[in-house]
Each structure stands twice: as structure tokens, then as C-alpha cells.
Scaffold this motif. Structure first.
Motif, mmCIF file in Angstrom:
data_model
loop_
_atom_site.group_PDB
_atom_site.id
_atom_site.type_symbol
_atom_site.label_atom_id
_atom_site.label_comp_id
_atom_site.label_asym_id
_atom_site.label_seq_id
_atom_site.Cartn_x
_atom_site.Cartn_y
_atom_site.Cartn_z
ATOM 1 N N UNK A 138 0.758 -1.385 -0.290
ATOM 2 C CA UNK A 138 0.014 0.303 -0.359
ATOM 3 C C UNK A 138 0.637 1.268 -0.276
ATOM 4 N N UNK A 139 1.790 1.099 0.814
ATOM 5 C CA UNK A 139 2.580 2.151 0.772
ATOM 6 C C UNK A 139 4.137 2.849 -0.274
ATOM 7 N N UNK A 166 -8.838 10.311 -2.291
ATOM 8 C CA UNK A 166 -9.275 9.615 -1.965
ATOM 9 C C UNK A 166 -7.956 9.302 -1.663
ATOM 10 N N UNK A 167 -6.604 9.323 -2.895
ATOM 11 C CA UNK A 167 -5.648 8.797 -3.441
ATOM 12 C C UNK A 167 -4.614 10.080 -2.728
ATOM 13 N N UNK A 168 -4.251 11.198 -3.378
ATOM 14 C CA UNK A 168 -3.991 11.866 -2.501
ATOM 15 C C UNK A 168 -4.801 12.996 -1.314
ATOM 16 N N UNK A 169 -4.463 12.208 -0.642
ATOM 17 C CA UNK A 169 -5.126 13.123 0.105
ATOM 18 C C UNK A 169 -3.915 13.246 1.378
ATOM 19 N N UNK A 170 -5.047 14.592 2.387
ATOM 20 C CA UNK A 170 -3.358 15.028 3.511
ATOM 21 C C UNK A 170 -3.949 14.706 4.637
ATOM 22 N N UNK A 171 -2.520 14.546 5.494
ATOM 23 C CA UNK A 171 -2.765 14.330 6.900
ATOM 24 C C UNK A 171 -2.556 15.588 7.644
ATOM 25 N N UNK A 172 -3.045 16.010 8.711
ATOM 26 C CA UNK A 172 -2.941 16.328 9.728
ATOM 27 C C UNK A 172 -2.967 16.050 11.218
ATOM 28 N N UNK A 173 -1.726 17.452 11.152
ATOM 29 C CA UNK A 173 -0.732 16.448 12.916
ATOM 30 C C UNK A 173 -0.004 17.856 13.404
ATOM 31 N N UNK A 175 -0.999 20.910 13.857
ATOM 32 C CA UNK A 175 -1.303 22.104 13.159
ATOM 33 C C UNK A 175 -0.758 22.127 12.019
ATOM 34 N N UNK A 176 0.060 21.045 11.453
ATOM 35 C CA UNK A 176 1.103 20.685 10.303
ATOM 36 C C UNK A 176 0.389 19.478 8.822
ATOM 37 N N UNK A 177 0.594 20.573 8.211
ATOM 38 C CA UNK A 177 -0.569 19.325 6.768
ATOM 39 C C UNK A 177 0.497 18.942 6.000
ATOM 40 N N UNK A 178 0.418 17.844 5.976
ATOM 41 C CA UNK A 178 1.336 17.246 4.941
ATOM 42 C C UNK A 178 0.641 16.075 3.771
ATOM 43 N N UNK A 179 0.934 16.497 2.545
ATOM 44 C CA UNK A 179 0.185 15.682 1.559
ATOM 45 C C UNK A 179 0.609 15.207 0.815
ATOM 46 N N UNK A 180 0.016 13.627 0.854
ATOM 47 C CA UNK A 180 0.709 12.108 0.552
ATOM 48 C C UNK A 180 0.670 12.486 -0.785
ATOM 49 N N UNK A 181 2.239 11.916 -1.178
ATOM 50 C CA UNK A 181 2.016 11.988 -2.570
ATOM 51 C C UNK A 181 2.587 10.362 -3.450
ATOM 52 N N UNK A 182 2.323 9.526 -2.799
ATOM 53 C CA UNK A 182 2.588 7.927 -2.922
ATOM 54 C C UNK A 182 2.127 7.069 -1.181
ATOM 55 N N UNK A 183 1.261 5.934 -2.020
ATOM 56 C CA UNK A 183 1.290 5.096 -1.535
ATOM 57 C C UNK A 183 -0.729 4.961 -0.985
#
Length: 349
Positions: A138-139, A166-173, A175-183
Motif C-alpha cells: 500500500x505504501x 482519496x488517493x492524493x490525501x492530506x494528513x494533519x498532525x 497543526x501541520x499538514x502533509x500532502x501524501x504523494x505516494x501510496x
């Protein structure tokens, strides 16, 4: 709207209600401050509006929340409403994908136990086996490749837009936001279908190879053949597909050789002998028993409570081991934990 790509989605009220019931079962043990309880409280009032929003294409998925569980494990969790919407989308996505019957984790294709039964029943006909899985499957899924596969099989623009979110999702932790570009996300009801689609070219090619038996459950792959040459050819085809998809075999979970040497697949051990549980399956079961014992011990459980809780877990595990395997012979096994002789489990066929 004559063009299929321009049509609204057709998620029904029944499908949305079914997704709601699924979500309730999945998150009924979540803490009191979880957003699932807010969704439940407002469900009757908001259901109709949510359904219209989904079908119009106006729904927007929120960033995942990065959370740390009590055991220290870090997970990325979709909001309850997002999880519900993805479950509803799953119901309309699968019928539109032409996935091979060899991809057995897909609903209606047989499932894990059917895959185990098929491997076991074919063992006597073949001499050689290749077993592997995809390293960090998955990763490592490539977004561009997966999006192209979706574009080729899905016409509806709204559904394609949702899948891309759903695929190109964003993760928040924090107060920081990270765009997921793989997996792709593991904790998502769409993931098994997207994973099935990603390896669909491999399924199609090896399913048409009449010299081998090919089966896949998620990223676990088993190929059986009568000759080394046929197996070598199939492995070459697999490696070519893996290279094109930018994935690789897991070196610690790959086995190539004669069937009589025995190999583990999907939690079971296959050989010329009757089907057995894999050592890893038994070890994990014992470890889980130890965890349950320690948890109940910390709670000051009585001996009767301890016996009931551990006994119920063992019964459920035994049912899982034997369920769906009526077509094959499962060897009776007895094992005991050396460190704790009180834990003894008998597995009946």
C-alpha cells in the motif's frame, strides 16, 4: 446528460444506510469524544442532504488525523463521515471494475478461505511453487499509475474526482499538514479495491497462462507449476509487471522450490501432508493470549473471569482456523506454550 462521464453519481439511500450501519459496527467502541457519535446524533436530519451532496459531486474529503494509540502505534484516521462516504462509493465502484477472479480478496471472488482451499486442492497436480508478496504494497503504490488505471476503467468524472481525493490525501498532525504523494491509505474501505486494480494487469496475464495456477489475495501471490521452465516463465512475467508498476517482491516472504519442501501462505502451511497452521499463526495467537492475560491481570480479574475471556478468544480463533475449509483436510494439532503450561489449545478439524 447523454454522456456517461457527465452523469451524477447514483448512490442510493439504501447503500448510504448500509454504509452507516457498517460505520457504526466499526467505531462503536470509540471514545465518547469521537466524531462518530456526533454523526450518529445528527444522522436522521443530515442523511438526505449528505446523499444529495455526494451524488452532485460536491462532497470534499477532510484531511486525515494522525493519532497515537495507547499501545504507541501511530495511525492516520479518516473522519467518520469520510469513512462512511468511502464505504458507499465502494458499493458503486466494484461493479465498474473488470477485476480477475484470481484476485480473491475482492467481494464475491471467494475470500481468504476459498483461496486456501484452492491452493490445497491443486497441490497434488503440481510439483513447483513460487510464493511471494509485495514489499510495503500500500505504501509504494504510484499515484500516477493508479490514476491512469482508474481513468481507463471509470467514465464518471465525479467518481474519478472522489477517488483522486482519496488517493492524493492530506494528513494533519499538530497543526501541520502533509500532502501524501505516494501510496494509499490502509484504513480505507476503498483500499482493497484500489489494490486489486493496481495489480490487475498481472492478474490478467498470469490467469491466461495455462501452464500454471495463479492466485492472489491482496498482495500475497502463489503460483504453482508442473515444471521448472513453466514456473521460471511465470516469475519472469511477474517481475516484468512489478517493474512496470514500480513495486518489488518482499525478500523475506518469497519462496521458490518444490512443493514437498513446504511453504507458508495466508497463515497456513502447505506441503504433501494435510493442511496445517503456519508457525507464525500459532505464535501470534500465543502472543495475543499473553496480552489478554496481562490485561485482565492488571484489571484484577478473578480466575473465573480470566478463564471465560481467554476461553472465548480461543474458541473464536479455532472457529477462524477451521471455517470455510470443509473442502480440504486440516490436520489436528496440539500445541502448548512452554512459558505458560496453563495455555493449551487443541485445534479440531
Amino acid at each position: 446528460m447523454s454522456n456517461e462521464a457527465d452523469k451524477l453519481l447514483a448512490v442510493t439511500d439504501a447503500q448510504l444506510s448500509s454504509a452507516y450501519q457498517w460505520l457504526y459496527q466499526q467505531r462503536k467502541h470509540f471514545p465518547a469524544n469521537a466524531d462518530s457519535w456526533v454523526l450518529r446524533r445528527n444522522w436522521v436530519a443530515n442523511r438526505g442532504q449528505l446523499l444529495q451532496q455526494i451524488n452532485r459531486g460536491d462532497y470534499v474529503f477532510s484531511p486525515l488525523k494522525r493519532m497515537t494509540k495507547q499501545n504507541g502505534q501511530t495511525i492516520n484516521l479518516w473522519s467518520s463521515q469520510d469513512a462512511l462516504v468511502m464505504k458507499a462509493l465502494t458499493e458503486i465502484l466494484q461493479p465498474q471494475l473488470n477485476l480477475s477472479k484470481s484476485c480473491m480478496h475482492i467481494k464475491g471472488h471467494g475470500g481468504l478461505k476459498k483461496c486456501v482451499s484452492k491452493v490445497q486442492t491443486h497441490l497434488s497436480e503440481y510439483q513447483f511453487v513460487f510464493k511471494t508478496d509485495v514489499k510495503h504494497f500500500y505504501e509504494t503504490i504510484d499515484h500516477v499509475i493508479l490514476s491512469e488505471q482508474i481513468h481507463q476503467q471509470i467514465e464518471n468524472k465525479i467518481l474519478k474526482r472522489y477517488l483522486w481525493q482519496v488517493i492524493r490525501r492530506t494528513v494533519e498532525y499538530g497543526g501541520n499538514y502533509q500532502e501524501i504523494t505516494k501510496g494509499i491509505s490502509r484504513g480505507c474501505s476503498l483500499s482493497p479495491i484500489l489494490g486489486g486494480l493496481y495489480l490487475s494487469a498481472l492478474d490478467d496475464q498470469l490467469s491466461q497462462n495455462k501452464n500454471v495456477v495463479y492466485l492472489r489475495y491482496m498482495d500475497d501471490i502463489c503460483i504453482m507449476s508442473k515444471t521448472r521452465w513453466h514456473l521460471r516463465t511465470a516469475i519472469k512475467q511477474l517481475n516484468q509487471q512489478f517493474n512496470a508498476l514500480k513495486v518489488e517482491q518482499h525478500p523475506d516472504k518469497t519462496f521458490i522450490g518444490r512443493i514437498e519442501k513446504g511453504f507458508d501462505f495466508l497463515g497456513y502451511h502447505f506441503s504433501r501432508e494435510p493442511l496445517q497452521l503456519a508457525n507464525t499463526t500459532v505464535r501470534r495467537h500465543v502472543e495475543r493470549l499473553h496480552q489478554l492475560y496481562e490485561q485482565q491481570n492488571r484489571k484484577k480479574a478473578t480466575s473465573q473471569e480470566m478463564t471465560f475471556i481467554l476461553g472465548e478468544y480461543v474458541k473464536r480463533w479455532q472457529r477462524w482456523c477451521t471455517a470455510g475449509l470443509s473442502e480440504v483436510r486440516l490436520q489436528v494439532g496440539l500445541y502448548s506454550d512452554v512459558k505458560n503450561p496453563l495455555i493449551r489449545v487443541v485445534l479440531s478439524p
